[in-house]
Design a protein around this motif. Structure first.
Motif, PDB file in Angstrom:
ATOM      1  N   PHE A 191       0.868  -1.181   0.000  1.00 22.20           N
ATOM      2  CA  PHE A 191       0.000   0.000   0.000  1.00 22.20           C
ATOM      3  C   PHE A 191       0.902   1.227   0.000  1.00 22.20           C
ATOM      4  CE2 PHE A 191      -2.823  -3.286   1.218  1.00 22.20           C
ATOM      5  CZ  PHE A 191      -4.099  -2.876   0.873  1.00 22.20           C
ATOM      6  N   TYR A 192       0.785   2.019  -1.081  1.00 18.93           N
ATOM      7  CA  TYR A 192       1.677   3.161  -1.312  1.00 18.93           C
ATOM      8  C   TYR A 192       0.920   4.460  -1.057  1.00 18.93           C
ATOM      9  CZ  TYR A 192       4.740   6.347  -3.935  1.00 18.93           C
ATOM     10  OH  TYR A 192       5.548   7.381  -4.309  1.00 18.93           O
ATOM     11  N   PRO A 193       1.332   5.290  -0.060  1.00 18.78           N
ATOM     12  CA  PRO A 193       0.475   6.372   0.417  1.00 18.78           C
ATOM     13  C   PRO A 193       0.802   7.788  -0.060  1.00 18.78           C
ATOM     14  CG  PRO A 193       2.172   5.977   2.029  1.00 18.78           C
ATOM     15  CD  PRO A 193       2.477   5.083   0.849  1.00 18.78           C
ATOM     16  N   VAL A 194       1.570   7.924  -1.148  1.00 20.49           N
ATOM     17  CA  VAL A 194       2.036   9.261  -1.516  1.00 20.49           C
ATOM     18  C   VAL A 194       1.671   9.585  -2.957  1.00 20.49           C
ATOM     19  CG1 VAL A 194       4.049  10.798  -1.583  1.00 20.49           C
ATOM     20  CG2 VAL A 194       3.955   8.951   0.086  1.00 20.49           C
ATOM     21  N   GLN A 195       1.353  10.870  -3.213  1.00 19.20           N
ATOM     22  CA  GLN A 195       1.104  11.295  -4.590  1.00 19.20           C
ATOM     23  C   GLN A 195       2.289  10.921  -5.463  1.00 19.20           C
ATOM     24  OE1 GLN A 195       3.626  12.935  -2.944  1.00 19.20           O
ATOM     25  NE2 GLN A 195       3.850  14.294  -4.694  1.00 19.20           N
ATOM     26  N   PHE A 230      -1.565  -1.139  -4.175  1.00 21.50           N
ATOM     27  CA  PHE A 230      -2.724  -0.250  -4.095  1.00 21.50           C
ATOM     28  C   PHE A 230      -2.200   1.147  -3.779  1.00 21.50           C
ATOM     29  CE2 PHE A 230      -4.775  -4.317  -3.708  1.00 21.50           C
ATOM     30  CZ  PHE A 230      -5.917  -4.138  -4.474  1.00 21.50           C
ATOM     31  N   TYR A 231      -2.573   2.103  -4.636  1.00 23.83           N
ATOM     32  CA  TYR A 231      -2.032   3.457  -4.582  1.00 23.83           C
ATOM     33  C   TYR A 231      -3.052   4.354  -3.871  1.00 23.83           C
ATOM     34  CZ  TYR A 231       0.663   1.360  -8.426  1.00 23.83           C
ATOM     35  OH  TYR A 231       1.442   0.534  -9.200  1.00 23.83           O
ATOM     36  N   THR A 232      -2.745   4.770  -2.636  1.00 27.56           N
ATOM     37  CA  THR A 232      -3.713   5.575  -1.883  1.00 27.56           C
ATOM     38  C   THR A 232      -3.389   7.071  -1.921  1.00 27.56           C
ATOM     39  OG1 THR A 232      -2.540   5.148   0.214  1.00 27.56           O
ATOM     40  CG2 THR A 232      -4.332   3.649  -0.368  1.00 27.56           C
ATOM     41  N   GLY A 233      -2.277   7.437  -2.586  1.00 28.90           N
ATOM     42  CA  GLY A 233      -1.977   8.841  -2.847  1.00 28.90           C
ATOM     43  C   GLY A 233      -2.555   9.260  -4.193  1.00 28.90           C
ATOM     44  N   ALA A 234      -2.245  10.490  -4.613  1.00 29.18           N
ATOM     45  CA  ALA A 234      -2.845  11.052  -5.824  1.00 29.18           C
ATOM     46  C   ALA A 234      -2.077  10.684  -7.084  1.00 29.18           C
ATOM     47  CB  ALA A 234      -2.911  12.573  -5.701  1.00 29.18           C
ATOM     48  N   ALA A 235      -2.816  10.522  -8.179  1.00 30.75           N
ATOM     49  CA  ALA A 235      -2.247  10.482  -9.525  1.00 30.75           C
ATOM     50  C   ALA A 235      -2.182  11.930 -10.031  1.00 30.75           C
ATOM     51  CB  ALA A 235      -3.119   9.618 -10.430  1.00 30.75           C
ATOM     52  N   PRO A 236      -1.464  12.204 -11.149  1.00 32.65           N
ATOM     53  CA  PRO A 236      -1.318  13.591 -11.612  1.00 32.65           C
ATOM     54  C   PRO A 236      -2.635  14.346 -11.821  1.00 32.65           C
ATOM     55  CG  PRO A 236       0.292  12.222 -12.712  1.00 32.65           C
ATOM     56  CD  PRO A 236      -0.581  11.294 -11.922  1.00 32.65           C
ATOM     57  N   HIS A 289      -6.865   0.037  -8.958  1.00 30.45           N
ATOM     58  CA  HIS A 289      -6.041   0.011  -7.736  1.00 30.45           C
ATOM     59  C   HIS A 289      -5.675   1.411  -7.228  1.00 30.45           C
ATOM     60  CE1 HIS A 289      -4.480  -4.418  -7.640  1.00 30.45           C
ATOM     61  NE2 HIS A 289      -5.685  -4.343  -8.163  1.00 30.45           N
ATOM     62  N   HIS A 290      -6.399   2.435  -7.649  1.00 23.06           N
ATOM     63  CA  HIS A 290      -6.172   3.801  -7.187  1.00 23.06           C
ATOM     64  C   HIS A 290      -7.439   4.324  -6.504  1.00 23.06           C
ATOM     65  CE1 HIS A 290      -2.854   3.461 -10.013  1.00 23.06           C
ATOM     66  NE2 HIS A 290      -2.387   4.632  -9.640  1.00 23.06           N
ATOM     67  N   LEU A 291      -7.255   5.273  -5.577  1.00 24.74           N
ATOM     68  CA  LEU A 291      -8.396   5.860  -4.874  1.00 24.74           C
ATOM     69  C   LEU A 291      -9.064   6.970  -5.673  1.00 24.74           C
ATOM     70  CD1 LEU A 291      -7.340   6.349  -1.128  1.00 24.74           C
ATOM     71  CD2 LEU A 291      -8.861   4.617  -2.071  1.00 24.74           C
TER      72      LEU A 291
END
Length: 433
Positions: A135-139, A150-156, A380-382
């Motif tokens: 679980f990766y928590p950074v933009q 699972f990407y819990t930070g922001a995409a561009p 897999h992104h929020l």
């Protein structure tokens, strides 16, 4: 057998039966009592030393707080979370070694960690080879989907693009010229590649874009800030900062030293939050911007509860800065990710990676942002809201712009050629369908 020995043996049998009955009674009468005998290991993979410790240490601490909170409420499926904490020390190859250790030796069910994209890229092959769960928590810069992350930070499109659009608009000052300033590694370079293409699509010429990079740990920004002032003489200019780690402190100090105010040349940062501003005199920086999906200053019941929990935890553990407890975006993303993992495990009734991954799609959580975050059913992104905040003199942020609701992440930026042909879901999941 003597009467005495027979008596002692009978007493021992009765005592054992009594103890078993007591244990059984406790497990029936006290919910979660049996959980104390069952544990599940979970990994925490954050730099606690080196250039990134300024940002990552607090993510380790908020993860431990969340585990404690979950354990106090019966654990995960009755299992008590046992954290396995490692320090990859801002050393990118060491991240891969520590990830392998967590998965093969500690045999963790999931890992919460990484900040920089170079650290994530370093561990990605390990998680895919060993079928671990990160679980990766950074933009980050996007351009990646993995069945094991699972990407819990922001995409561009949930941070960088909205921030630049804001600065281009009347409300943000109508910037015409752009300085893209970052730390020299994959996240800033890829983000700036996306932003350069976006700016070109809006009619901005190459001569009006100045791209600059500095190494990790860079501390002398005198020449760079002087160059920014000179470049800004050619017209309304904004700076997009993707500087990471402790280099943010000397950069912002130099902005203040040279009197570069937000009214002259606004700086919008994607890796500067409340924690990074802790060691900076923010009075000269008032009005400069940051784009995130959460700010500590947001007023809503979920955030009030989150801040209260964190303040109490920081004080009880005597953490550094406990006298001024701060929350920030990656802390919120860590908190969301841990709870979504817990709920997915309970939905799947298993810690199995494949089953948990399948159960993650569609998970929701009422986040401290005040919005309900949702894990996309496929990518897999929020889905997350976007906020732009101005730095205040106390180091907090005043929100000047926000989306009406959560925005779906676009892992593959439409501003990079060929991305329209890429699938918005992990390859192996797509093949199974």
């Amino acid at each position: 057998m003597s009467y005495r020995r027979l008596f002692i043996k009978r007493v021992a049998v009765v005592a054992a039966m009594s103890a078993a009955t007591t244990t059984l009674s406790l497990s029936v009468l006290v919910p979660g009592a049996q959980a104390q005998t069952k544990t599940v290991k979970v990994g925490v993979l954050h730099s606690l030393s080196g250039t990134m410790a300024i940002s990552e240490t607090v993510l380790k601490d908020v993860a431990l707080m969340t585990f404690d909170e979950i354990n106090a409420n019966g654990g995960v499926m009755g299992y008590k979370i046992e954290p396995a904490v490692v320090d990859p020390a801002s050393n990118w190859p060491l991240f891969a070694e520590k990830a392998r250790q967590l998965l093969t030796q500690d045999k963790v069910a999931a890992v919460f960690g990484c900040w920089t994209s170079v650290s994530r890229k370093s561990v990605l092959p390990v998680f895919e080879e060993l079928n671990g769960l990160l679980f990766y928590p950074v933009q980050y810069e996007g351009e990646e989907i993995s069945k094991n992350v699972f990407y819990t930070g922001a995409a561009p499109n949930q941070q960088a693009i909205p921030a630049v659009e804001y600065l281009m608009g009347k409300e943000g000052g109508g910037a015409k010229r752009w300085v893209l300033l970052g730390t020299d590694y994959v996240y800033p370079r890829t983000t700036n590649k996306i932003l350069r293409a976006f700016l070109k699509s809006k009619g901005v010429a190459d001569k009006d874009i100045d791209e600059k990079y500095t190494p990790f740990g860079h501390s002398d920004y005198q020449t760079i800030v002087a160059d920014i002032k000179k470049f800004a003489g050619g017209g309304r200019t904004a700076v997009v900062s993707t500087i990471n780690g402790d280099s943010n402190v000397p950069f912002y100090k130099e902005l203040g030293n040279q009197g570069l105010k937000a009214t002259d040349v606004p700086v919008v940062a994607f890796s500067v939050g409340e924690e990074e501003l802790r060691g900076v005199d923010t009075k000269p920086l008032v009005g400069h911007l940051a784009a995130w999906n959460y700010f500590m200053s947001l007023k809503n019941p979920e955030n009030d509860a989150f801040k209260k929990k964190w303040a109490a935890y920081a004080k009880s553990k005597k953490l550094a800065g406990a006298d001024k407890p701060l929350t920030n975006d990656p802390m919120e993303a860590t908190y969301i990710g841990i709870y979504m993992w817990k709920h997915a495990v309970e939905k799947a009734k298993s810690f199995d990676v494949e089953k948990v991954s399948a159960a993650m799609g569609g998970q929701t959580f009422k986040a401290p942002s005040g919005f309900t975050a949702k894990m996309d059913e496929k990518n897999h992104h929020l889905h997350k809201p976007v906020f732009i905040g101005e730095i205040k003199s106390d180091g907090q942020f005043n929100v000047v712009w926000k989306t009406k609701g959560p925005i779906k992440a676009q892992p593959w930026s439409p501003f990079i050629a060929g991305n329209d042909k890429k699938k918005d879901e992990p390859a192996l999941m797509a093949e199974k369908k």
